[in-house]
Enzyme design. Structure first.
Site, short mmCIF file in Angstrom:
data_model
loop_
_atom_site.label_atom_id
_atom_site.label_comp_id
_atom_site.label_asym_id
_atom_site.label_seq_id
_atom_site.Cartn_x
_atom_site.Cartn_y
_atom_site.Cartn_z
N HIS A 75 0.84 -1.18 0.00
CA HIS A 75 0.00 0.00 0.00
C HIS A 75 0.89 1.24 0.00
O HIS A 75 2.11 1.15 0.19
CB HIS A 75 -0.95 0.00 1.21
P1 TYD Z 1 -1.92 -3.04 7.60
O1 TYD Z 1 -1.63 -1.58 7.48
O2 TYD Z 1 -2.71 -3.69 6.51
O3 TYD Z 1 -0.57 -3.84 7.83
P2 TYD Z 1 0.66 -4.02 6.82
O4 TYD Z 1 0.65 -2.88 5.89
O5 TYD Z 1 1.85 -4.03 7.72
O6 TYD Z 1 0.53 -5.30 6.12
O7 TYD Z 1 -2.63 -3.26 8.99
C1 TYD Z 1 -3.14 -4.51 9.41
C2 TYD Z 1 -4.38 -4.27 10.26
O8 TYD Z 1 -4.06 -3.53 11.42
C3 TYD Z 1 -5.45 -3.50 9.51
O9 TYD Z 1 -6.72 -4.03 9.87
C4 TYD Z 1 -5.33 -2.12 10.08
C5 TYD Z 1 -4.83 -2.33 11.48
N1 TYD Z 1 -3.95 -1.26 11.99
C6 TYD Z 1 -4.40 -0.47 13.04
O10 TYD Z 1 -5.52 -0.62 13.56
N2 TYD Z 1 -3.57 0.50 13.52
C7 TYD Z 1 -2.33 0.70 12.99
O11 TYD Z 1 -1.60 1.61 13.47
C8 TYD Z 1 -1.90 -0.10 11.88
C9 TYD Z 1 -0.55 0.12 11.25
C10 TYD Z 1 -2.74 -1.07 11.43
#
Ligand code: TYD
Length: 122
Positions: A39
């Site tokens: 992303h």
């Molecule tokens: P995501 O950003 O998709 O993780 P990555 O990019 O590392 O693969 O986040 C995973 C899940 O966690 C998603 O449901 C959003 C949640 N999340 C939060 O609630 N707070 C946060 O600070 C972050 C980074 C993620």
């Protein structure tokens, strides 16, 4: 700020972190072969430190791609807005600490690569 007892690293907003720190999160226990990220953010700025183990970051600004291996707790990777990132090759013991300038807001994520390319060309 380490000494003969060992290492100590301090992260301070607006000093060695180039923004106001509004959120800290960490990632650990990532399973082998997992690719995280995939992303970009329309406004978020982050600094990532791999405090244990290693992993690779693919960074893409829509024009150029670069792979950076993080494997040292004394290196911080700054990722500004509108950068597509994919994180992979996690070692079993990898721990990433991330400092961010904003609280979590799903609305400023771009999770679709084609949409990312369209957004940065605007
Ligand atoms: P995501 O950003 O998709 O993780 P990555 O990019 O590392 O693969 O986040 C995973 C899940 O966690 C998603 O449901 C959003 C949640 N999340 C939060 O609630 N707070 C946060 O600070 C972050 C980074 C993620």
């Amino acid at each position: 700020m380490g000494d003969d007892r060992g290492s100590l690293i301090s992260l301070e907003q607006s000093k060695n972190i180039p923004f106001k720190i509004n959120r800290v999160y960490y990632i650990y226990g990532t399973k082998t072969n997992v690719v995280r990220g995939k992303h970009a953010h329309t406004s978020l700025k982050q600094v990532v430190v791999c405090v244990n183990g290693s992993c690779k970051f693919l960074l893409d600004d829509g024009l150029k791609k670069e792979v950076i291996e993080l494997n040292s707790p004394d290196v911080g990777l700054y990722i500004g807005k509108n950068i597509w990132r994919e994180i992979y090759n996690f070692s079993k013991d990898c721990i990433l600490i991330v400092l961010a300038n904003k609280q979590y807001n799903e609305e400023e994520y771009i999770r679709d690569y084609k949409k990312f390319i369209k957004t940065i060309k605007k």
